[in-house]
Design an enzyme around this catalytic site. Structure first.
Site, PDB file in Angstrom:
ATOM      1  CG  HIS A   1      18.542 -18.831 -30.775  1.00  0.00           C
ATOM      2  ND1 HIS A   1      17.575 -18.715 -29.817  1.00  0.00           N
ATOM      3  CD2 HIS A   1      19.393 -17.800 -30.549  1.00  0.00           C
ATOM      4  CE1 HIS A   1      17.823 -17.671 -29.044  1.00  0.00           C
ATOM      5  NE2 HIS A   1      18.933 -17.088 -29.467  1.00  0.00           N
TER       6      HIS A   1
ATOM      7  CG  HIS B   1      23.628 -15.222 -27.977  1.00  0.00           C
ATOM      8  ND1 HIS B   1      23.416 -14.015 -28.586  1.00  0.00           N
ATOM      9  CD2 HIS B   1      22.421 -15.849 -27.987  1.00  0.00           C
ATOM     10  CE1 HIS B   1      22.144 -13.914 -28.941  1.00  0.00           C
ATOM     11  NE2 HIS B   1      21.518 -15.013 -28.600  1.00  0.00           N
TER      12      HIS B   1
ATOM     13  CD  GLU C   1      18.808 -15.581 -25.744  1.00  0.00           C
ATOM     14  OE1 GLU C   1      19.326 -15.897 -26.824  1.00  0.00           O
ATOM     15  OE2 GLU C   1      17.850 -14.796 -25.646  1.00  0.00           O
TER      16      GLU C   1
HETATM   17 CO    CO Z   1      19.400 -15.192 -28.740  1.00  0.00          CO
END
Ligand code: CO
Length: 134
Positions: A7, A79, A130
């Site tokens: 994502h 992020h 991440e």
């Molecule tokens: Co995230």
């Protein structure tokens, strides 16, 4: 080591406006807001055919995205998340390579109920990364 893009997370100053933008203007499938008190954010997932967008909105006074929104008052990309098969093996490889793993290198359970780690943006071309074990 890294696999699919899981994502892209976008911090937003007005969650209702961002939901309307993605649902009505961009025509995406937008989920219901979910409070994540452990992470200090309210999250909205937007499912796209090949990845997801996560809208992040501060939850509580000590939200980790308050500072980001102060610097980026209109919101912005916070992020990006890559998938890994084995988060501990990934962490060990990154630490051995000299990269800084945030939070003492201990995976936390992320918004998708899977172990996640964050990598220092200064070590990755200015992007907070991440990693999520899938
Ligand atoms: Co995230």
């Amino acid at each position: 080591m890294i696999g699919r893009l899981n994502h892209v997370a976008i911090a937003v100053p007005d969650l209702d406006a961002a939901i309307a933008l993605y649902r009505d203007t961009l025509g995406a499938t937008v989920g219901a807001p979910q409070d994540e008190p452990d992470h200090g954010v309210t999250v909205v997932f937007i499912e796209l055919p090949n990845t997801k967008i996560e809208l992040l909105y501060p939850l509580g006074e000590n939200s980790p995205i308050n500072g980001f929104l102060e610097k980026n008052p209109t919101g912005g990309i916070h992020h990006i998340c890559y998938e890994v098969d084995d988060i501990l093996a990934a962490r060990d490889h990154l630490v051995a390579s000299g990269a800084r793993v945030l939070g003492g290198g201990q995976p936390k359970i992320g918004a998708h109920k899977k172990p996640v780690l964050f990598l220092h943006p200064k070590d990755f071309t200015g992007t907070l990364i991440e990693l999520e074990q899938v």
